[in-house]
Design a protein around this motif. Structure first.
Motif, PDB file in Angstrom:
ATOM      1  N   VAL A  65       0.849  -1.189   0.000  1.00 25.73           N
ATOM      2  CA  VAL A  65       0.000   0.000   0.000  1.00 25.73           C
ATOM      3  C   VAL A  65       0.884   1.238   0.000  1.00 25.73           C
ATOM      4  N   GLY A  66       0.494   2.225  -0.786  1.00 23.00           N
ATOM      5  CA  GLY A  66       1.160   3.507  -0.763  1.00 23.00           C
ATOM      6  C   GLY A  66       0.449   4.455   0.188  1.00 23.00           C
ATOM      7  N   VAL A  67       1.154   4.936   1.211  1.00 20.06           N
ATOM      8  CA  VAL A  67       0.608   5.956   2.110  1.00 20.06           C
ATOM      9  C   VAL A  67       1.087   7.303   1.579  1.00 20.06           C
ATOM     10  N   VAL A  68       0.167   8.096   1.040  1.00 16.29           N
ATOM     11  CA  VAL A  68       0.520   9.288   0.275  1.00 16.29           C
ATOM     12  C   VAL A  68      -0.031  10.542   0.951  1.00 16.29           C
ATOM     13  N   SER A  69       0.828  11.562   1.111  1.00 20.12           N
ATOM     14  CA  SER A  69       0.408  12.807   1.742  1.00 20.12           C
ATOM     15  C   SER A  69       1.202  13.982   1.184  1.00 20.12           C
ATOM     16  N   ASN A  70       0.623  15.187   1.323  1.00 23.06           N
ATOM     17  CA  ASN A  70       1.399  16.404   1.080  1.00 23.06           C
ATOM     18  C   ASN A  70       1.600  17.194   2.377  1.00 23.06           C
ATOM     19  N   GLY A  71       1.178  16.607   3.495  1.00 23.65           N
ATOM     20  CA  GLY A  71       1.398  17.230   4.790  1.00 23.65           C
ATOM     21  C   GLY A  71       0.629  18.512   5.008  1.00 23.65           C
ATOM     22  N   SER A  72      -0.495  18.683   4.298  1.00 26.02           N
ATOM     23  CA  SER A  72      -1.229  19.950   4.390  1.00 26.02           C
ATOM     24  C   SER A  72      -2.225  19.991   5.542  1.00 26.02           C
ATOM     25  N   ALA A  73      -2.493  18.847   6.188  1.00 24.88           N
ATOM     26  CA  ALA A  73      -3.452  18.832   7.311  1.00 24.88           C
ATOM     27  C   ALA A  73      -3.093  17.704   8.261  1.00 24.88           C
ATOM     28  N   VAL A  74      -1.885  17.746   8.811  1.00 25.39           N
ATOM     29  CA  VAL A  74      -1.434  16.697   9.725  1.00 25.39           C
ATOM     30  C   VAL A  74      -2.143  16.865  11.065  1.00 25.39           C
ATOM     31  N   LEU A  75      -2.692  15.774  11.569  1.00 23.29           N
ATOM     32  CA  LEU A  75      -3.512  15.820  12.778  1.00 23.29           C
ATOM     33  C   LEU A  75      -2.768  16.513  13.918  1.00 23.29           C
ATOM     34  N   GLY A  76      -3.365  17.573  14.436  1.00 20.29           N
ATOM     35  CA  GLY A  76      -2.805  18.297  15.563  1.00 20.29           C
ATOM     36  C   GLY A  76      -1.656  19.213  15.238  1.00 20.29           C
ATOM     37  N   LYS A  97       1.668  -2.661   9.089  1.00 16.29           N
ATOM     38  CA  LYS A  97       2.420  -3.909   9.226  1.00 16.29           C
ATOM     39  C   LYS A  97       2.081  -4.614  10.530  1.00 16.29           C
ATOM     40  N   ARG A  98       2.024  -3.848  11.616  1.00 10.38           N
ATOM     41  CA  ARG A  98       1.798  -4.436  12.939  1.00 10.38           C
ATOM     42  C   ARG A  98       0.437  -5.099  13.053  1.00 10.38           C
ATOM     43  N   PHE A  99      -0.584  -4.477  12.498  1.00  9.31           N
ATOM     44  CA  PHE A  99      -1.939  -4.976  12.729  1.00  9.31           C
ATOM     45  C   PHE A  99      -2.476  -5.857  11.604  1.00  9.31           C
ATOM     46  N   ALA A 100      -1.946  -5.730  10.396  1.00 13.63           N
ATOM     47  CA  ALA A 100      -2.514  -6.520   9.291  1.00 13.63           C
ATOM     48  C   ALA A 100      -1.467  -7.116   8.370  1.00 13.63           C
ATOM     49  N   ASP A 101      -0.177  -7.014   8.739  1.00 14.59           N
ATOM     50  CA  ASP A 101       0.911  -7.591   7.942  1.00 14.59           C
ATOM     51  C   ASP A 101       0.900  -7.068   6.501  1.00 14.59           C
ATOM     52  N   ILE A 102       0.641  -5.773   6.342  1.00 12.69           N
ATOM     53  CA  ILE A 102       0.648  -5.130   5.031  1.00 12.69           C
ATOM     54  C   ILE A 102       1.905  -4.273   4.912  1.00 12.69           C
ATOM     55  N   ASP A 103       2.621  -4.417   3.812  1.00 14.37           N
ATOM     56  CA  ASP A 103       3.817  -3.616   3.567  1.00 14.37           C
ATOM     57  C   ASP A 103       3.428  -2.249   3.013  1.00 14.37           C
ATOM     58  N   VAL A 104       4.249  -1.251   3.320  1.00 13.30           N
ATOM     59  CA  VAL A 104       3.931   0.127   2.942  1.00 13.30           C
ATOM     60  C   VAL A 104       5.162   0.836   2.410  1.00 13.30           C
ATOM     61  N   PHE A 105       4.995   1.617   1.333  1.00 12.70           N
ATOM     62  CA  PHE A 105       5.928   2.679   0.958  1.00 12.70           C
ATOM     63  C   PHE A 105       5.239   3.989   1.319  1.00 12.70           C
ATOM     64  N   ASP A 106       5.910   4.809   2.128  1.00 18.60           N
ATOM     65  CA  ASP A 106       5.335   6.125   2.403  1.00 18.60           C
ATOM     66  C   ASP A 106       5.827   7.103   1.336  1.00 18.60           C
ATOM     67  N   ILE A 107       4.896   7.860   0.764  1.00 17.46           N
ATOM     68  CA  ILE A 107       5.186   8.792  -0.332  1.00 17.46           C
ATOM     69  C   ILE A 107       4.772  10.191   0.104  1.00 17.46           C
ATOM     70  N   GLU A 108       5.734  11.076   0.268  1.00 22.44           N
ATOM     71  CA  GLU A 108       5.455  12.468   0.633  1.00 22.44           C
ATOM     72  C   GLU A 108       5.667  13.342  -0.596  1.00 22.44           C
ATOM     73  N   LEU A 109       4.599  13.948  -1.077  1.00 21.64           N
ATOM     74  CA  LEU A 109       4.643  14.744  -2.297  1.00 21.64           C
ATOM     75  C   LEU A 109       4.588  16.229  -1.964  1.00 21.64           C
ATOM     76  N   ASP A 110       5.556  16.979  -2.448  1.00 23.74           N
ATOM     77  CA  ASP A 110       5.583  18.426  -2.219  1.00 23.74           C
ATOM     78  C   ASP A 110       4.735  19.108  -3.285  1.00 23.74           C
ATOM     79  N   ILE A 111       3.435  18.790  -3.245  1.00 24.20           N
ATOM     80  CA  ILE A 111       2.490  19.294  -4.252  1.00 24.20           C
ATOM     81  C   ILE A 111       1.230  19.755  -3.523  1.00 24.20           C
ATOM     82  N   ALA A 112       0.860  20.992  -3.670  1.00 19.98           N
ATOM     83  CA  ALA A 112      -0.323  21.529  -3.000  1.00 19.98           C
ATOM     84  C   ALA A 112      -1.558  21.508  -3.887  1.00 19.98           C
TER      85      ALA A 112
END
Length: 750
Positions: A65-76, A97-112
């Protein structure tokens, strides 16, 4: 150091961050490398070129799974940007990974902007089995998710929108049931009108709430039709505009049944809670400080107040980790093209149902040993409850198949077993035994029948069809405890004060009259000691098996069954065996609980019993008799015992499994040592049955393996008894009782 400094050190410690890439195939030889890369990799590449679906067979795409964000509304934290959001996205990957054994690439995009963000994510479709959008501000997040769902043929899910909706939706289902109100009649007020609030309101409607009964408030007050007509709200808020008088949040909450807070802390007073309808439901989910504290909300009224927050230090924590790992697990495993409304509803309903079930001891301990039982303070499961995976993922997969979103189908029962295997080898091994037990359940006497854990175990054994439990003890006390626990079943009870026990007393007298037991003493023993009563019941075939030991020292619990049931006809000795399960290996350790200083004859017999036990778990035994010597390198009385036991086993025509020794522990379990230094050994592969030279070594050895090796232990299982009897360890959990009961049932079947 404060929490912030601890967190900095946690992330800074070498290697930096929280994730790494690990290989899943051997890369030790030149051939391995030629298969992993050039030239071997060309074959799967060409197959995928011909049939793109082959990517799910040949690559990690189906579990990535790709976890994708631009960091424009990070909780708190707000709009902190792509780079600063990376620790959060790595953390999201850890939870997958811990709860469902799913692998992740985190993708941070500098795009607004929406357009380039959508283009960038859509271009990554060949890489991933699903996309989890995270921490993207509204209203852009709505448009981004909508367009990506339309364009991509894999699940796209914005957790900030839908996660809270699903988890709080499960809580709402149960809360409404507790206060005996229909969802369609609930007047619901929202504080907050962002992405999460709008998605949650929509989801409540899909669960059965009426849209016209929802009042949504933003920072300017109630969203009215008049404000919508004046262009005061965006198109997403406009959907929940009500044709009503304006006003503030306090006005909206008057006579409301439900308050849903997705805004800021401290904006709800006790007076506002007091103005709500009877038995109000409050989901104050602002973080870190809820709209009103748990204590203030509870103290505001005398009737039932069902309160949920986003905090772990209060009951009913609405935590998104109850949702996204298991939604994606179910979606990935049927290669779904989307996560649709039916799949989300299935997740919420599965969570709601799980909250009504008995809670495992391990979960209770993880949350401070406070009782967890369905009711106002427990309407949703706890995040650390491992059963969430087995309940939610299958429900989501089934909903995907039913709604046409699945590319492939899974067998529900087989799928559940695969999920259990993801959480550890012990679950996989026990599933083999429990399935066999269910095929022909047997009657099992639970000697400590008044103990709460035994009663809960009896309920699970009965509900799951593993065994027919017979609880021994005070019948009134057992039934009262079952009622207090909310366990709706009618267990079979043998109450020593209410049942005719003379036949059992007579049989005990016959067995022990030449060993110091008088007729009167036999009658007293079966009435005051349920270990003797249970042992005689098993011996007389009134039950097929017996469990005890939960509240007794092991020797005192073992003594009655040894005296009454005794060893099998073809056995002179019994032994205690632990099954230790590692990530990719299973080892049976004996003797760990019974024989203090066995001679060569006892060691040989224990080896045969343990090998038989391994086969009940579908494991072909390879036995090693352990010592501090390797094949005669030291010759004394201690090393001769295992050596002579091996000679006995080699001469025994009934022994049809490889066995060797004496040998050191590392020789027994390390393939390179066996194949290299000791290539002559009868063990061509590392041993999976380890026979220790004495009780001291066995007990020390299995506990070191369990604690330092990270193994899960199942046992102790008694082998060599004439009838199935197992003695628990004091303090064992309900799952341990259920597991040993399953083993006992299979013993009885055999």
């Amino acid at each position: 150091m404060g929490l912030d400094d601890d967190a900095r050190e946690y992330h800074r410690e070498d290697p930096p961050g929280k994730i790494e890439i690990a290989t899943t195939k051997p890369t030790n030889t030149q051939r391995d490398l030629s298969l992993a890369y050039s030239p071997g990799v060309a074959a799967p590449c060409l197959d995928i070129d011909e049939d793109p679906e082959k990517a799910f067979e040949y690559t990690a795409k189906g579990n990535l799974v790709g976890v994708v964000s631009n960091g424009s509304a990070v909780l708190g934290l707000g709009n902190i940007g792509a780079q600063a959001s990376k620790p959060v996205m790595e953390g999201k990957g850890v939870l997958f990974k811990r709860f469902a054994d799913i692998d992740v690439f985190d993708i941070e995009l500098d795009i607004a902007e929406v357009e380039p963000f959508v283009e960038a994510v859509a271009a990554m479709e060949p890489t991933f089995g699903g996309i989890n959008l995270e921490d993207i501000k509204a209203p852009e997040c709505f448009e981004i998710e909508r367009r990506l769902r339309e364009r991509m043929d894999i699940p796209v899910f914005h957790d900030d929108q839908h996660g809270t909706a699903i988890i709080s939706g499960a809580a709402l289902l149960n809360a409404a049931d507790i206060i005996e109100k229909d969802l369609s009649d609930l007047e619901i007020v929202f504080s907050g009108a962002g992405a999460s609030a709008i998605a949650t309101a929509k989801f409540y409607v899909s669960l059965g709430a009426e849209k016209e009964n929802i009042t949504m408030c933003d920072s300017s007050g109630i969203i009215t039709q008049e404000r919508a007509d004046a262009g005061d709200v965006n198109e997403y808020k406009r959907e929940f505009a009500r044709d009503t008088a304006g006003g503030d949040l306090a006005a909206a909450m008057e006579d409301a049944d439900v308050f849903v807070g997705l805004s800021v802390g401290g904006i709800v007073s006790q007076e506002m809670v007091q103005s709500m309808a009877d038995d109000p439901i409050l989901f104050a989910m602002a973080n870190p400080d809820p709209e009103i504290t748990y204590e203030d909300a509870k103290a505001a009224r005398d009737d039932t107040v069902i309160m949920a927050t986003g905090r772990s230090d209060y009951p009913n924590m609405v935590n998104n980790v109850l949702g996204f790992p298991f939604l994606f697990r179910g979606a990935l495993d049927v290669r779904a093209t989307e996560i649709n409304e039916k799949m989300k509803r299935a997740a919420a309903e599965a969570l709601a149902d799980l909250a009504r079930q008995d809670v495992p001891d391990a979960v209770v301990k993880a949350y401070g040993d406070d009782p967890l039982q369905f009711g106002p303070d427990y309407v949703i499961p706890k995040p650390l409850d491992p059963r969430v995976l087995f309940e939610v993922a299958p429900a989501v997969a089934q909903a995907a198949m039913d709604s046409g979103a699945a590319r492939t189908a899974v067998d529900p029962e087989g799928y559940r077993e695969r999920l259990e295997a993801r959480l550890g080898k012990s679950r996989e091994m026990m599933r083999v035994v429990l399935n066999k037990a269910k095929s022909e359940p047997k009657r099992i006497a639970l000697a400590e029948g008044t103990d709460e854990k035994m009663i809960r175990a009896a309920y699970q054994l009965s509900e799951q069809g593993i065994a027919e439990p017979v609880l021994l003890g005070d019948g009134d006390r057992i039934r009262r405890t079952a009622d207090e626990l909310g366990l709706s079943f009618e267990p079979e009870i043998v109450d020593p004060d209410a049942h005719e026990l003379e036949p059992y007393a007579e049989r005990l007298y016959e067995l022990r009259k030449r060993k110091g037991v008088t007729r009167r003493e036999a009658s007293e023993l079966v009435r005051r000691d349920t270990n003797y009563l249970g042992s005689v019941m098993v011996e007389m075939d009134d039950t097929d098996a017996m469990l005890t030991g939960l509240t007794h020292h092991y020797p005192s619990a073992l003594r009655p069954p040894l005296q009454v049931v005794g060893s099998a006809e073809d056995a002179e000795h019994v032994a205690g065996v632990y099954m230790l399960t590692f990530k990719n290996r299973v080892i049976f350790c004996a003797d760990t609980t019974v024989n203090q200083a066995p001679d060569d004859e006892v060691l040989a017999e224990v080896t045969k019993h343990t090998a038989d036990l391994a086969r009940r778990f579908n494991v072909e035994p390879r036995a090693a008799l352990l010592s501090y010597s390797n094949f005669g390198s030291v010759d004394n009385e201690g090393t001769r015992k295992p050596r002579e036991a091996v000679a006995r086993l080699h001469d025994d025509p009934e022994v049809d499994f490889p066995v060797d020794g004496e040998m050191q522990a590392d020789t027994a379990v390390v393939e390179d040592i066996l194949e290299g230094t000791y290539g002559f050994s009868d063990l061509e592969e590392p041993a999976n049955v380890l026979i220790f030279p004495n009780l001291e070594a066995g007990n020390i050895g299995y506990k070191l393996l369990q604690r330092l090796g990270g193994a899960e232990a199942i046992g102790p299982m008694l082998v060599g008894m004439d009838k199935p009897v197992h003695v628990l360890q004091r303090g064992d959990e309900v799952k341990d009782i259920v597991n040993l009961a399953g083993v006992a049932v299979v013993d009885a079947q055999d």
